[in-house]
Design an enzyme around this catalytic site. Structure first.
Site, short mmCIF file in Angstrom:
data_model
loop_
_atom_site.label_atom_id
_atom_site.label_comp_id
_atom_site.label_asym_id
_atom_site.label_seq_id
_atom_site.Cartn_x
_atom_site.Cartn_y
_atom_site.Cartn_z
N ARG A 118 90.22 3.04 -128.51
CA ARG A 118 89.54 3.33 -127.37
C ARG A 118 87.85 4.08 -127.95
NH1 ARG A 118 94.45 4.80 -124.75
NH2 ARG A 118 95.21 3.21 -124.29
N LYS A 140 74.52 -1.16 -128.00
CA LYS A 140 75.37 -2.37 -127.05
C LYS A 140 75.75 -3.03 -128.67
CE LYS A 140 71.83 -4.32 -123.54
NZ LYS A 140 70.53 -5.19 -123.49
N GLU A 182 61.03 -9.49 -132.81
CA GLU A 182 61.59 -7.80 -132.48
C GLU A 182 60.75 -7.55 -131.79
OE1 GLU A 182 64.22 -8.73 -129.31
OE2 GLU A 182 65.69 -9.76 -130.89
N LYS A 224 61.81 1.59 -128.33
CA LYS A 224 63.46 1.07 -128.26
C LYS A 224 64.21 2.56 -128.12
CE LYS A 224 68.23 -0.79 -128.14
NZ LYS A 224 67.99 -2.49 -129.31
N GLU A 234 71.14 0.36 -119.28
CA GLU A 234 71.18 -1.13 -118.46
C GLU A 234 70.75 -1.30 -117.18
OE1 GLU A 234 70.72 -4.76 -120.81
OE2 GLU A 234 70.01 -5.76 -118.98
N ARG A 238 65.39 -1.25 -118.97
CA ARG A 238 66.50 -1.51 -120.86
C ARG A 238 66.57 -2.28 -120.58
NH1 ARG A 238 71.13 0.20 -124.59
NH2 ARG A 238 70.36 -1.01 -126.08
N ASN A 242 64.88 -8.00 -122.93
CA ASN A 242 64.94 -8.55 -122.95
C ASN A 242 64.10 -9.80 -122.90
OD1 ASN A 242 67.98 -8.62 -123.56
ND2 ASN A 242 68.45 -7.40 -121.87
N HIS A 245 64.66 -13.23 -123.91
CA HIS A 245 65.99 -13.63 -124.16
C HIS A 245 67.20 -14.45 -123.76
CE1 HIS A 245 64.70 -9.85 -126.90
NE2 HIS A 245 66.88 -10.32 -127.24
N HIS A 249 68.63 -17.05 -125.13
CA HIS A 249 69.68 -16.92 -125.79
C HIS A 249 70.80 -18.69 -125.19
CE1 HIS A 249 70.95 -12.82 -124.88
NE2 HIS A 249 70.66 -12.76 -126.17
N HIS A 262 68.71 -15.33 -134.33
CA HIS A 262 68.66 -15.18 -133.06
C HIS A 262 66.92 -14.46 -133.07
CE1 HIS A 262 69.09 -12.53 -129.59
NE2 HIS A 262 68.20 -11.70 -130.22
P1 NAD Z 1 72.66 -12.01 -139.70
O1 NAD Z 1 73.08 -10.19 -138.50
O2 NAD Z 1 73.05 -12.85 -139.72
O3 NAD Z 1 71.78 -11.04 -140.97
C1 NAD Z 1 71.40 -12.42 -141.14
C2 NAD Z 1 70.87 -12.88 -142.90
O4 NAD Z 1 70.83 -12.35 -143.89
C3 NAD Z 1 72.46 -13.33 -142.65
O5 NAD Z 1 72.68 -13.96 -143.13
C4 NAD Z 1 72.87 -11.14 -143.73
O6 NAD Z 1 74.27 -11.45 -144.24
C5 NAD Z 1 71.57 -11.36 -144.50
N1 NAD Z 1 71.04 -10.48 -144.81
C6 NAD Z 1 71.65 -9.51 -144.13
N2 NAD Z 1 70.77 -8.45 -144.92
C7 NAD Z 1 70.06 -8.60 -145.78
C8 NAD Z 1 69.28 -8.02 -146.93
N3 NAD Z 1 69.65 -6.51 -146.94
N4 NAD Z 1 69.08 -9.19 -148.42
C9 NAD Z 1 69.99 -10.35 -148.59
N5 NAD Z 1 70.27 -11.72 -147.08
C10 NAD Z 1 70.25 -9.94 -145.86
O7 NAD Z 1 71.35 -11.47 -138.26
P2 NAD Z 1 70.49 -10.20 -137.78
O8 NAD Z 1 68.57 -11.04 -137.29
O9 NAD Z 1 70.72 -9.39 -138.37
O10 NAD Z 1 70.89 -10.22 -136.29
C11 NAD Z 1 71.34 -10.58 -135.31
C12 NAD Z 1 71.87 -10.50 -134.14
O11 NAD Z 1 71.71 -9.47 -133.77
C13 NAD Z 1 72.50 -11.65 -132.57
O12 NAD Z 1 73.97 -11.22 -133.04
C14 NAD Z 1 72.14 -10.97 -131.94
O13 NAD Z 1 72.93 -11.18 -130.62
C15 NAD Z 1 72.40 -9.54 -132.69
N6 NAD Z 1 70.94 -8.16 -131.62
C16 NAD Z 1 72.22 -6.84 -131.18
C17 NAD Z 1 71.18 -6.13 -130.84
C18 NAD Z 1 71.95 -4.74 -129.64
O14 NAD Z 1 70.82 -4.56 -129.10
N7 NAD Z 1 72.85 -4.56 -130.44
C19 NAD Z 1 70.04 -6.76 -130.72
C20 NAD Z 1 69.18 -7.72 -130.95
C21 NAD Z 1 69.96 -8.59 -131.49
N1 GLY Z 2 68.43 -6.19 -127.67
C1 GLY Z 2 67.95 -5.41 -125.86
C2 GLY Z 2 69.39 -3.33 -125.63
O1 GLY Z 2 69.33 -3.34 -126.50
O2 GLY Z 2 68.92 -3.44 -124.84
#
Ligand code: NAD
Ligand code: GLY
Length: 362
Positions: A118, A140, A182, A224, A234, A238, A242, A245, A249, A262
């Protein structure tokens, strides 16, 4: 090193930004000392950075788990591997999970931290630009469902975010551009001076100039952190984070997760949102062109992919978490530098925008 704070009362936490933080034991604070620690990473990042993190930690029990790489693995099935690792080694409720990776690892390890017993502590060590400027901050956490992006998740704040700018040296160019999507978003939704700075400094960012990247990361995290502090769950502003998005999405789910990154999908989505804002008489054509110019210069798509079609796009947008009372709410631009959320628009305009932007054939 710079430190910013996410002000959330007893759940407040610092964001540390600097060079060489991964191997700096002091940067982890007391959090990872004399605790059971599970580092969650993936098979791409592990050979690059895992041993540096392992050596910096003085845990009572230290385990590492390298998951398969990619958005297509951001599933409940993969998250279960984290639970299995925690259970196999009898991790207790006072353990710490360290998320070492991009947004996929951060979201998934954060989700596991939210659910295991939890809720246990976790630290975000974002290694992509996108994760450093967005996903590692704000709590998130989620995994995808085949029918909808990030549909299964929880709000669970990290205890600390460590942003080591050195790791960007190994990031592929395409991923750097995806992160810039972003970054540009913050300028468009609430920070016109930052947008102007980005327009002037985009080339430096693409060349990975350290000072420029550090400034862009710090300004993004400041934006942020302010939004999250004002609206953690949100219920209001917040949702502005998006921008693009809802369209983005739909692109990600419609193409199959991982086909477009993404950041690429939301860049095209932000351009569609700008065109919708123009269609509603909110911004000018010159404004839309300004938005498109910046995304294009960052190496990002400004149009959705051909083949999805407007009907499928609308169906996928219906799964958006901003849907309220069956109505798709959209983030639009009141002007460049100011976004707002609304469900109060003419549906015929949305249908026209989808028909114009989501073509079935070239
Ligand atoms: P990712 O995590 O898939 O990383 C992209 C690629 O880069 C991967 O192949 C990874 O292995 C590689 N990589 C990472 N760091 C590296 C480094 N330093 N050197 C070489 N390669 C490296 O993609 P991302 O763009 O980081 O994240 C996208 C995800 O984030 C999506 O699932 C999206 O929904 C999520 N997201 C979440 C929030 C949130 O608020 N939680 C906000 C925006 C996006
Ligand atoms: N990336 C959207 C949020 O964190 O609210």
């Amino acid at each position: 090193m710079q430190t910013l704070n996410v002000e959330l009362g007893e759940r407040s936490y610092p964001i540390l930004i600097g060079s060489g933080l991964l191997g700096d034991a002091g940067a982890y604070g007391e959090l990872a000392e004399n605790r059971q620690v599970l580092i969650v990473t993936n098979t791409t990042i592990a050979p690059l950075y895992l041993s540096t993190v392992e050596q910096a930690l003085s845990a009572t029990k230290l385990r590492s788990l390298a998951l398969a790489d990619g958005e297509s693995h951001k599933t409940l099935h993969t998250a279960a591997e984290i639970f299995d690792a925690l259970m196999a080694d009898s991790f207790a409720r006072d353990c710490v999970i360290v998320a070492l990776g991009g947004g996929v690892i951060g979201d998934m390890a954060g989700f596991a931290a939210a659910a295991y017993q939890r809720g246990v502590d976790f630290i975000q060590i974002p290694t992509t630009l996108l994760a450093q400027v967005d996903s590692s901050v704000g709590g998130k956490t989620a995994v995808n469902h085949p029918r909808g992006k990030n549909m299964i998740g929880a709000f669970h704040q990290p205890r600390r975010v460590l942003i080591d700018t050195d790791v960007l040296a190994t990031l592929p160019d395409r991923e750097l551009s995806a992160g810039l999507a972003e970054v540009i978003k913050y300028g468009l939704i609430r920070d016109l001076p930052f947008l102007a700075w980005l327009e002037d400094n985009l080339e430096r960012l693409l060349q990975r100039d350290r000072d420029a990247l550090t400034h862009a990361i710090a300004e993004s995290c400041r934006n942020k952190a302010e939004v999250v502090a004002a609206d953690e769950r949100e219920s209001g502003q917040r949702a502005l984070l998006n921008l693009g998005h809802t369209f983005g999405h739909a692109i990600e789910a419609g193409l199959g997760y991982g086909e477009w990154l993404h950041g690429e999908a939301v860049a095209a989505g932000m351009c569609v949102a700008a065109r919708m804002s123009q269609a509603l008489g909110l911004v000018s054509q010159a404004d839309v062109q300004r938005v498109e110019r910046l995304f294009a210069a960052a190496g990002l798509p400004i149009h959705p992919p051909v083949g999805l079609g407007p009907d499928r796009a609308l169906e996928l947008m219906g799964h958006d978490k901003k849907v309220l009372g069956g109505r798709i709410r959209l983030v639009l631009l009141r002007q460049v530098g100011e976004a707002f959320v609304t469900g109060d628009y003419d549906s015929a305009v949305l249908e026209r925008i989808l028909a114009d932007n989501f073509s079935l054939q070239a």
